[in-house]
Design an enzyme around this catalytic site. Structure first.
Site, mmCIF file in Angstrom:
data_model
loop_
_atom_site.group_PDB
_atom_site.id
_atom_site.type_symbol
_atom_site.label_atom_id
_atom_site.label_comp_id
_atom_site.label_asym_id
_atom_site.label_seq_id
_atom_site.Cartn_x
_atom_site.Cartn_y
_atom_site.Cartn_z
ATOM 1 N N GLU A 110 0.844 -1.188 0.000
ATOM 2 C CA GLU A 110 0.000 0.000 0.000
ATOM 3 C C GLU A 110 0.883 1.243 0.000
ATOM 4 O O GLU A 110 1.880 1.273 0.701
ATOM 5 C CB GLU A 110 -0.913 0.046 1.234
ATOM 6 C CG GLU A 110 -1.999 1.103 1.067
ATOM 7 C CD GLU A 110 -2.965 1.200 2.259
ATOM 8 O OE1 GLU A 110 -4.023 1.768 2.100
ATOM 9 O OE2 GLU A 110 -2.629 0.696 3.333
ATOM 10 N N GLY A 135 3.297 2.015 10.748
ATOM 11 C CA GLY A 135 3.180 1.370 12.047
ATOM 12 C C GLY A 135 2.805 -0.089 11.855
ATOM 13 O O GLY A 135 3.331 -0.988 12.507
ATOM 14 N N ALA A 136 1.884 -0.310 10.927
ATOM 15 C CA ALA A 136 1.419 -1.661 10.622
ATOM 16 C C ALA A 136 0.663 -1.628 9.309
ATOM 17 O O ALA A 136 0.274 -0.563 8.845
ATOM 18 C CB ALA A 136 0.495 -2.165 11.729
ATOM 19 N N MET A 137 0.480 -2.808 8.711
ATOM 20 C CA MET A 137 -0.212 -2.893 7.421
ATOM 21 C C MET A 137 -1.144 -4.093 7.418
ATOM 22 O O MET A 137 -0.759 -5.205 7.761
ATOM 23 C CB MET A 137 0.828 -2.994 6.296
ATOM 24 C CG MET A 137 0.235 -3.208 4.920
ATOM 25 S SD MET A 137 -0.749 -1.770 4.391
ATOM 26 C CE MET A 137 -1.965 -2.573 3.354
ATOM 27 N N GLU A 138 -2.391 -3.819 6.974
ATOM 28 C CA GLU A 138 -3.489 -4.782 7.129
ATOM 29 C C GLU A 138 -3.571 -5.869 6.064
ATOM 30 O O GLU A 138 -4.663 -6.403 5.828
ATOM 31 C CB GLU A 138 -4.812 -4.007 7.131
ATOM 32 C CG GLU A 138 -5.206 -3.375 5.776
ATOM 33 C CD GLU A 138 -4.765 -1.945 5.587
ATOM 34 O OE1 GLU A 138 -3.765 -1.537 6.210
ATOM 35 O OE2 GLU A 138 -5.411 -1.231 4.794
ATOM 36 N N HIS A 173 -6.940 -1.765 15.042
ATOM 37 C CA HIS A 173 -7.045 -1.019 13.779
ATOM 38 C C HIS A 173 -6.882 -1.951 12.574
ATOM 39 O O HIS A 173 -7.731 -1.986 11.681
ATOM 40 C CB HIS A 173 -5.979 0.072 13.783
ATOM 41 C CG HIS A 173 -5.933 0.908 12.545
ATOM 42 N ND1 HIS A 173 -6.403 2.205 12.513
ATOM 43 C CD2 HIS A 173 -5.458 0.644 11.303
ATOM 44 C CE1 HIS A 173 -6.224 2.693 11.297
ATOM 45 N NE2 HIS A 173 -5.646 1.767 10.533
ATOM 46 N N GLU A 174 -5.813 -2.711 12.577
ATOM 47 C CA GLU A 174 -5.538 -3.539 11.389
ATOM 48 C C GLU A 174 -6.556 -4.664 11.234
ATOM 49 O O GLU A 174 -6.914 -5.022 10.112
ATOM 50 C CB GLU A 174 -4.117 -4.114 11.449
ATOM 51 C CG GLU A 174 -3.001 -3.074 11.624
ATOM 52 C CD GLU A 174 -3.041 -1.913 10.644
ATOM 53 O OE1 GLU A 174 -3.633 -2.067 9.559
ATOM 54 O OE2 GLU A 174 -2.504 -0.843 10.973
ATOM 55 N N HIS A 182 -9.635 -3.489 9.482
ATOM 56 C CA HIS A 182 -9.465 -3.409 8.023
ATOM 57 C C HIS A 182 -9.775 -4.738 7.330
ATOM 58 O O HIS A 182 -10.057 -4.752 6.134
ATOM 59 C CB HIS A 182 -8.022 -3.049 7.671
ATOM 60 C CG HIS A 182 -7.697 -1.591 7.758
ATOM 61 N ND1 HIS A 182 -8.493 -0.604 7.225
ATOM 62 C CD2 HIS A 182 -6.615 -0.952 8.272
ATOM 63 C CE1 HIS A 182 -7.915 0.580 7.424
ATOM 64 N NE2 HIS A 182 -6.777 0.397 8.059
ATOM 65 N N GLU A 195 -9.269 4.393 6.424
ATOM 66 C CA GLU A 195 -8.436 4.813 7.551
ATOM 67 C C GLU A 195 -9.220 5.549 8.628
ATOM 68 O O GLU A 195 -8.956 5.387 9.816
ATOM 69 C CB GLU A 195 -7.252 5.653 7.058
ATOM 70 C CG GLU A 195 -6.321 4.892 6.102
ATOM 71 C CD GLU A 195 -5.792 3.579 6.697
ATOM 72 O OE1 GLU A 195 -5.957 3.343 7.906
ATOM 73 O OE2 GLU A 195 -5.226 2.778 5.919
HETATM 74 N N1 BES Z 1 -3.067 0.982 5.859
HETATM 75 C C1 BES Z 1 -2.230 1.524 6.850
HETATM 76 C C2 BES Z 1 -0.773 1.329 6.575
HETATM 77 C C3 BES Z 1 -0.179 2.342 5.644
HETATM 78 C C4 BES Z 1 0.125 3.606 6.084
HETATM 79 C C5 BES Z 1 0.107 2.018 4.346
HETATM 80 C C6 BES Z 1 0.674 4.521 5.218
HETATM 81 C C7 BES Z 1 0.645 2.925 3.476
HETATM 82 C C8 BES Z 1 0.939 4.179 3.908
HETATM 83 C C9 BES Z 1 -2.527 0.901 8.209
HETATM 84 O O1 BES Z 1 -3.801 0.397 8.351
HETATM 85 C C10 BES Z 1 -2.414 2.007 9.214
HETATM 86 O O2 BES Z 1 -3.233 2.876 9.198
HETATM 87 N N2 BES Z 1 -1.385 1.977 10.060
HETATM 88 C C11 BES Z 1 -1.149 3.025 11.009
HETATM 89 C C12 BES Z 1 -1.314 2.555 12.402
HETATM 90 C C13 BES Z 1 -2.710 2.779 12.909
HETATM 91 C C14 BES Z 1 -2.922 2.212 14.274
HETATM 92 C C15 BES Z 1 -3.092 4.237 12.925
HETATM 93 C C16 BES Z 1 0.282 3.484 10.818
HETATM 94 O O3 BES Z 1 1.003 2.798 10.121
HETATM 95 O O4 BES Z 1 0.631 4.521 11.341
HETATM 96 ZN ZN ZN Z 2 -5.288 1.756 8.602
#
Ligand code: BES
Ligand code: ZN
Length: 875
Positions: A138, A274-277, A310-311, A314, A333
């Site tokens: 992503e 931070g993480a990816m779903e 969060h993840e 998703h 998001e």
């Molecule tokens: N889908 C995002 C990961 C992501 C972030 C992909 C930016 C590409 C670009 C994931 O679900 C997400 O939102 N992660 C957050 C953590 C969340 C607890 C707010 C992050 O990575 O900060």
């Molecule tokens: Zn997210």
């Protein structure tokens, strides 16, 4: 606004139905070989196929019509459009309508940019350096791992095969269905995964590395595993517990089961977000997944719970139903950022997490969205750099805040009904913002689309002016709206307006709405009956409405006692303070009014209220570092935090919980930073014992103690901290240290910290917080950090390839300047050093710098005067 780059979506004449994808990563040479056999559908005869492709070399491509009617046709040209991240495959004859197989052989690099198919460095338990091969697709980086139709609405099924060293773990979205020796090489195995449901490319994932795991079955029958670095399986238990509780919670909330047989959660050493779903294989930073019972602090636990929540949300909202285009990214998001709190509130009611939402997301969103350089939640995006740009506080925090407001407006029952209808209607498909509104409108009978489009299609939010008048037993309340701007209320003729659900309460029951109105025009008048003149009235109980408030002087006066005697609920005390703070920054009231209000918080017991106050005082302190009375605001901070510091003490008391632990860390850190003598002495004593191994600091005390000793420390202190950093086995501890290193004061030591940020000791994704920590710690630090960013621009930009980390770095480095000419300097630097994905951030920062400068010019003298007279003996 950023300049728009020309952009067109992929043609639809050929689309994929199934990707048969086989990849062989080479963990020594950092390359990979790939073989794609895609089942495609040709809807219109053509002699070329356009796909997304970036940083990949196609070796051969051919087209085989289905049913044996036609011969295999070899592509004769691969025309790469690098700027557009596309490739056009040309064929010597016409590809006829119908089904076919497209075969492509290609090679690529396992890059070190934390995007696409990349390598992640780790140390084996014996300290040997090794690499894993992992993915982050992503938003638009699947095209760096294999040629594909890399748009969220072009869904297909995937059959993935990985050829990997036989002692490595190989994971993908689905469960393994076959694992056998690879004929060509005795050291390799071929691992085949089950066919996925129809899904978007950005959710595909694979991981090849060395991991341990813990596992459990959730009550709804899903196999959950948490993969950790080798030897650290124990650290996966907390996340495992959260995940196994969360899956049935969502299944119940959405009334839709989790559709895959398994879900893996895995900690990846080098990880940008931070993480990816990824569907069925969620990837995390180590610090967003691993918890060590002894060495993890309370805020890390809370963070892990929120990120897991969060993840996993998703998996339904995003993966099962996907946004039609990145314009609707906020649906993903914003929604996940809202429901993660619902989930944590379910799993850990003692966290009082919804109050924390207001401080962490709601106020952050209001702050950003008050800028002229904000953007609407729904924003047209095309080119990948524009997509990267919208992973920001508007999509996340404003998105979550307007969903919270909507949930309150609709009520939980109808909200769930509508959500369920939406998920069922669009499962395995794509949806837009409108589609969600339609379902919620159906479920609730309320004008959801009309109300919500005023919040998602225009940027900003209103300030609601409130006045009242008592008439007999009635209270007549006047409400009016104007756009709120960080530089003051909107003054132009054509003022945008919102459809604002407004709740009103009174002192007999401060926590529930006595009256609900929908403000549809510029103003309205409502009447509260049966109310005595001495009862106060408050708007926005619970701080759920996404707007700022400006009360008449007498109304505000009537609410202040409720702050002191705590009869106003915590979230309302917080909201009142935060509104006034932002009004003072906008020049609508004097900052002195806010300082006076802050003093009314001396008896405050609530963690989140303190945390928000502390944050605002931090902003003020940073602003006043550009004056010659910085010490006076430190004194103000010490005076305000001393009583609560004394009552909390240093050691936790029996029966204390999560929030007390958070509060103690916050208060001691604040006192230590502000130079409170007793706190500094005790921090030094405890630090010494910690370093000497006499008495290890509890995890919750480490950040405040490290910060305090560094802030008032010398080169020996810094060396000790760097040594602790080197020795730390947990990434959480390394990050904890990295974030406070910037507190050191001496210019040569600041420089040392900055150099450390780019050294091998710091993981690439964490460099940003080290530099940011320097910038945020002091005026000198900010100047040095900005110079460092400029001097090392090429390396930094190259390291993050323009992703969202570069925006974060820029914001952390320059946002706090408070001198006009710095705005010009920042602007001009980025005119000659392009950062396409950070254009809007640069504009926001320049706007913030000018706002800071104006604030300082306007209020500095009054603040100084107030701080002096506060200490003067009464005459
Ligand atoms: N889908 C995002 C990961 C992501 C972030 C992909 C930016 C590409 C670009 C994931 O679900 C997400 O939102 N992660 C957050 C953590 C969340 C607890 C707010 C992050 O990575 O900060
Ligand atoms: Zn997210």
């Amino acid at each position: 606004m950023p300049e728009r780059r020309p952009f067109v979506r992929l043609p639809t004449d050929v689309f994929p139905v199934n990707y048969g994808l086989c990849l062989t990563p080479d963990l020594v040479d950092f390359t990979f070989e790939g073989r794609l056999e895609a089942a495609v559908e040709v809807t219109q005869a053509t002699n070329q196929i356009v796909m997304n492709c970036a940083d990949i070399d196609i070796l051969t491509a051919s087209f085989v019509p289905e049913g044996g009617e036609g011969e295999e046709v070899n592509a004769t040209g691969f025309n790469y459009q690098n700027e557009d991240e596309k490739v056009t495959l040309s064929f010597p004859s016409t590809l006829q309508k119908g089904s076919a197989i497209l075969k492509i052989n290609f090679v690529g690099e396992l890059n070190d940019k934390m995007k696409g198919f990349y390598r992640s460095k780790y140390a084996s338990p014996s300290g040997e350096v090794r690499y894993a091969a992992v993915t982050q697709f992503e938003a638009t980086d699947a095209r760096r791992a294999f040629p594909c139709w890399d748009e969220p609405a072009i869904k297909a099924t995937f059959d993935i095969t990985l050829i990997v060293p036989k002692e490595r773990v190989a994971l993908s979205n689905m469960n393994v269905i076959d694992r056998k020796p690879y004929p060509g090489d005795a050291g390799l195995v071929e691992v085949k995964f089950a066919t996925t449901p129809i899904m978007s490319t950005y959710l595909v994932a694979f991981v090849i590395g060395e991991y341990d795991f813990v596992e459990a079955q959730s009550s709804d029958g899903v196999l959950v595993r948490v993969y950790t670095p080798v030897g650290k399986a124990e650290q996966g238990k907390f996340a495992l517990e959260v995940a196994t509780k969360t899956l049935p919670f969502y299944k119940d909330y959405f009334d839709v089961p989790y559709p895959l047989p398994k879900i893996d959660l895995i900690a990846i050493a080098d990880f940008a977000a931070g993480a990816m779903e990824n569907w069925g294989l969620v990837t995390y930073r180590e610090t967003a997944l691993l918890i060590d019972p002894k060495n993890s602090c309370s805020s890390s636990r809370q963070w892990v719970a929120l990120v897991v929540g969060h993840e996993l949300a998703h998996q339904w909202f995003g993966n099962l139903v996907t946004m039609e285009w990145w314009t609707h990214l906020w649906l993903n998001e914003g929604f996940a950022s809202w429901i993660e709190y619902l989930c944590v509130d379910h799993c850990f009611p003692e966290y009082d997490i919804w109050t924390q939402f207001v401080s962490a997301d709601y106020t952050r969103a209001l702050e950003l969205d008050a800028l002229d350089n904000s953007h609407p939640i729904e924003v047209n995006v095309g080119h990948p750099s524009e997509v990267d740009e919208i992973f920001d506080a508007i999509s996340y925090s404003k998105g979550a805040s307007v969903i919270r407001m909507l949930h309150d407006y609709i009520g939980d029952e109808d909200f769930r009904k509508g959500m369920n209808a939406y998920l069922l209607k669009f499962q395995h498909k794509n949806a837009s913002t409108e589609d969600l509104w339609d379902c919620l409108e159906q479920a609730s009978g309320k004008p959801i689309a009309a109300v919500m489009s005023s919040w998602t299609q225009q940027m900003g939010f209103p300030i609601i002016e409130v006045d009242q008048e008592q008439q007999g037993d009635d209270r007549i309340i006047k409400l009016s709206q104007k756009k709120f701007c960080a530089s003051g209320p909107h003054s132009a003729e054509e003022c945008p307006s919102w459809m604002v659900p407004i709740n009103i309460c009174s002192s007999d029951d401060p926590s529930s709405a006595r009256l609900k109105v929908l403000l549809e025009g510029p103003d309205t008048t409502v009447t509260l009956g049966d109310i005595r003149p001495d009862q106060w009235v408050k708007v926005n109980p619970g701080t759920v409405g996404f707007y700022r408030l400006q009360y008449s002087a007498s109304m505000l006066e009537s609410l202040l006692p409720g702050v002191r005697d705590l009869s106003l609920p915590p979230v309302d005390r917080l909201g009142l303070q935060n509104d006034l703070f932002s009004l003072s920054r906008a020049g609508m009231i004097s900052t002195v009014v806010v300082l006076r209000l802050m003093e009314a918080f001396v008896n405050e017991p609530n963690y989140t209220v303190w945390s928000d106050l502390s944050c605002n005082l931090g902003v003020l302190s940073s602003l006043l570092s550009y004056t010659d009375f910085h010490e006076e605001i430190q004194e103000f901070i010490r005076d305000l935090f001393t009583p609560i510091g004394l009552s909390l003490g240093w050691d936790s008391k029996p029966g204390e919980g999560h929030l007390e632990a958070l509060l103690r860390g916050l208060v001691l850190g604040k006192l230590g930073k502000a130079g409170h003598k007793a706190t500094l002495d005790e921090a030094r004593r405890r630090f010494k014992d910690h370093v000497e191994g006499k008495q290890v600091l509890s995890a919750d005390l480490r950040s405040p103690v490290y910060l305090t000793v560094l802030k008032h420390g010398d080169s020996a202190t810094l060396d000790t901290m760097l040594k602790l950093h080197k020795q730390a086995d947990m990434q959480e501890e390394k990050n904890r240290i990295e974030r406070v290193l910037g507190a050191i004061s001496a210019p040569d030591l600041i420089q040392k910290v900055l150099n450390f940020a780019l050294s091998e000791e710091v993981r690439p994704q964490d460099t940003v917080s080290v530099i940011g920590g320097v910038a945020e710690a002091s005026k000198q630090g900010r100047k040095a950090a900005w110079k460092f960013v400029k001097d090392n621009w090429e390396e930094l930009h190259n390291r993050y390839q323009g992703g969202f980390l570069i925006s974060r770095l820029i914001k952390l480095s320059v946002d706090g300047f408070a001198i006009d000419k710095m705005a010009a300097e920042v602007k001009s630097f980025f005119e000659s050093h392009h950062a396409p994905a950070a254009e809007r951030t640069v504009q926001q920062c320049c706007e913030n710098i000018l706002l800071n400068a104006a604030w300082l010019k306007r209020d500095a003298d009054d603040i100084h005067h107030y701080l002096l007279q506060r200490k003067a003996p009464p005459v």
